[in-house]
Design a protein around this motif. Structure first.
Motif, short mmCIF file in Angstrom:
data_model
loop_
_atom_site.label_atom_id
_atom_site.label_comp_id
_atom_site.label_asym_id
_atom_site.label_seq_id
_atom_site.Cartn_x
_atom_site.Cartn_y
_atom_site.Cartn_z
N ASP A 130 8.71 1.11 1.97
CA ASP A 130 7.44 0.59 2.15
C ASP A 130 6.96 0.30 3.36
OD1 ASP A 130 7.69 0.63 -0.32
OD2 ASP A 130 7.80 -1.52 -1.11
N PHE A 131 7.94 -0.56 4.05
CA PHE A 131 7.80 -0.85 5.74
C PHE A 131 8.07 0.31 6.46
CE2 PHE A 131 7.44 -5.55 5.88
CZ PHE A 131 7.39 -5.88 4.68
N GLY A 132 8.87 1.26 5.97
CA GLY A 132 8.94 2.44 6.74
C GLY A 132 7.57 3.44 6.81
N ARG A 135 0.80 -1.24 0.06
CA ARG A 135 -0.04 0.03 0.22
C ARG A 135 0.64 1.11 -0.12
NH1 ARG A 135 -5.10 -0.54 4.11
NH2 ARG A 135 -5.95 -2.40 3.40
N PHE A 136 2.13 0.97 0.24
CA PHE A 136 2.97 2.42 0.69
C PHE A 136 4.02 2.52 -0.45
CE2 PHE A 136 1.19 1.33 4.33
CZ PHE A 136 0.64 2.46 4.94
N ARG A 137 3.78 1.75 -1.58
CA ARG A 137 4.68 1.88 -2.73
C ARG A 137 4.24 3.09 -3.73
NH1 ARG A 137 7.01 -3.06 -5.27
NH2 ARG A 137 6.33 -1.80 -7.16
N PRO A 138 5.17 3.86 -4.03
CA PRO A 138 4.68 5.01 -4.88
C PRO A 138 3.83 4.73 -5.88
CG PRO A 138 7.24 4.95 -4.47
CD PRO A 138 6.67 3.71 -3.72
N ASP A 139 3.99 3.72 -6.79
CA ASP A 139 3.35 3.37 -7.84
C ASP A 139 1.79 3.24 -7.52
OD1 ASP A 139 4.15 0.98 -6.78
OD2 ASP A 139 4.97 0.28 -8.88
N VAL A 140 1.84 2.34 -6.53
CA VAL A 140 0.44 1.87 -6.03
C VAL A 140 -0.25 3.02 -5.37
CG1 VAL A 140 -0.86 0.57 -4.30
CG2 VAL A 140 0.95 -0.76 -5.57
N ARG A 177 13.04 -0.51 -5.71
CA ARG A 177 12.05 -1.19 -4.72
C ARG A 177 12.76 -1.57 -3.34
NH1 ARG A 177 11.33 -6.70 -6.26
NH2 ARG A 177 13.05 -6.48 -7.69
N SER A 178 12.17 -1.02 -2.14
CA SER A 178 12.86 -0.84 -0.96
C SER A 178 12.10 -1.17 0.38
CB SER A 178 13.41 0.59 -0.66
OG SER A 178 13.73 0.79 0.47
#
Ligand SMILES: NC(=O)c1ccc[n+]([C@@H]2O[C@H](COP(=O)([O-])OP(=O)(O)OC[C@H]3O[C@@H](n4cnc5c(N)ncnc54)[C@H](O)[C@@H]3O)[C@@H](O)[C@H]2O)c1
Length: 355
Positions: A307-309, A120-125, A302-303
């Motif tokens: 995302d977890f941060g 949910r926290f990926r920039p593309d999503v 991808r990191s």
């Protein structure tokens, strides 16, 4: 300063939570693992106590407790953590059986339990979700998510491939992410019907694992889960979610494709979920909407720290640039319920000797 404890000091703790804790300045109060060596590997890098039980870790009375153990422990450890920790972030899936889900429904009385949903926290999503929220394709009606890994079976023979410990294979593992993402894009309507198909291997022996998650000497050797799973889920308001996931697909490259059909247009995101060090391409989001066709190409790496941060930050009240926050307890229940009910509709003919 925020204090966190991590229960289960394996792959996801090392590669995802530790970098995210560091990024956010969360102090690791304790890491608990039945293997004290594993717990120490975590605390040696970041401080904190290395212990072998959840009870010892929770003595820290942390602000947040991350449950990162094998799936069959999630429900009971989340309940235990809720007693002593301010917040609890449980890895997916929330549970491995409908019985556990029913127990959680009865026992969890507030909103402090969340489920790990880093995609949910990926920039593309986030960009896709923002376009949908702005009404660019009208009301989203149908979502199809395909996530194919060419060679991505996690530690064959370990708990990952043992139904009793994992709850299932590719569908519960990477499918949990796909279902959560699809449901979020559709506004989390309630699921009314599920139909799942599972596929295995032509060779029932333990197949080779992912290069980045190979089997270990101590893994038991059980392999009784599906390597590929497809699910069709009928949702409230005539909405439909399809997921098609595979650990060992025959395909040119690993990829995740999210297709959304709305009342006034459609969208397609070609990207790659997860952090496997495999092919890397620039994610592309295409929207055919009210203003014609629009394409955005993303250039992020991808990191897990990002995302977890983002996920941990949102949980701890930080501003989160349009992401909705990690899955709530009710959302986690719904995703797990869809998988459990879906599994009950699946057939595994060769196990019944019908092949
Ligand atoms: N969100 C994601 O992107 C993502 C990625 C990978 C894994 N996961 C999830 O994270 C969880 C852990 O996966 P992993 O790959 O780190 O597995 P892993 O096997 O590498 O690590 C699990 C650890 O838990 C420990 N453990 C087992 N029983 C325990 C107990 N009773 N108390 C404390 N520790 C115990 C094991 O010794 C092991 O070190 C799984 O639920 C998996 O589905 C999520």
């Amino acid at each position: 300063m925020t204090t966190g404890v991590i229960i289960g000091a394996g792959w996801v703790a090392q590669n995802c939570y530790l970098p995210a804790f560091k990024k956010l300045g969360i102090s690791l109060g304790a890491a608990a693992d039945i293997s004290i060596e594993a717990a120490k590997r975590l605390t040696e890098q970041s401080g904190g106590l290395a212990v072998t039980t959840i009870e010892e870790a929770l003595l820290q009375r942390p602000d947040i407790c991350v449950i990162a153990t094998p799936n069959f422990l999630h429900a009971r450890q989340s309940l235990e953590a809720l007693i002593y920790s301010g917040l609890v972030l449980c890895e997916k899936p929330l549970a491995v059986s409908l019985g556990e889900l029913a127990l959680l429904k009865t026992a969890v009385l507030d909103d402090r339990l969340h489920i790990s949903t880093p995609n949910r926290f990926r920039p593309d999503v986030i960009a896709l979700m923002t376009a949908i929220k702005r009404g660019n394709i009208g009301d989203p009606l149908r979502v199809k998510i395909t996530w194919r890994r060419k060679s991505g079976i996690p530690r064959p023979g370990s708990w990952y491939t043992n139904t009793a410990l994992s709850g299932g294979g590719a569908l519960i593992d990477i499918g949990s992410h796909a279902i959560d993402c699809g449901m979020m894009l559709l506004g989390f309507p309630q699921c009314r019907s599920a139909h799942v198909l599972k596929a295995g291997l032509s060779d029932p022996d333990c197949p080779p694992g992912a290069d980045w998650m190979p089997s270990r000497a101590q893994d038991g050797g059980c392999f009784d889960v599906e390597c590929s799973g497809r699910g069709n889920f009928g949702l409230d308001a005539g909405k439909l979610l399809e997921v098609d996931v595979s650990w060992n697909a025959i395909c040119g490259e690993d990829k995740t494709i999210i297709e959304v059909e709305g009342t006034a247009g459609c969208a397609c995101l070609k990207t790659l979920f997860g952090y496997a060090p495999v092919n890397s391409f620039a994610p592309i989001l295409t929207i055919w909407g009210k203003e014609g066709k629009r394409e955005s190409v993303f250039s992020f790496t991808r990191s897990p720290a990002v995302d977890f941060g983002g996920m941990l930050g949102a949980l701890l009240g930080q501003k989160n640039d349009g992401a909705p926050g990690p899955a709530t307890f009710n959302e986690g229940i719904e995703v797990a319920r869809m998988i459990m009910n879906g599994y009950q509709t699946a057939e595994f003919p060769w196990l019944a000797g019908l092949a």
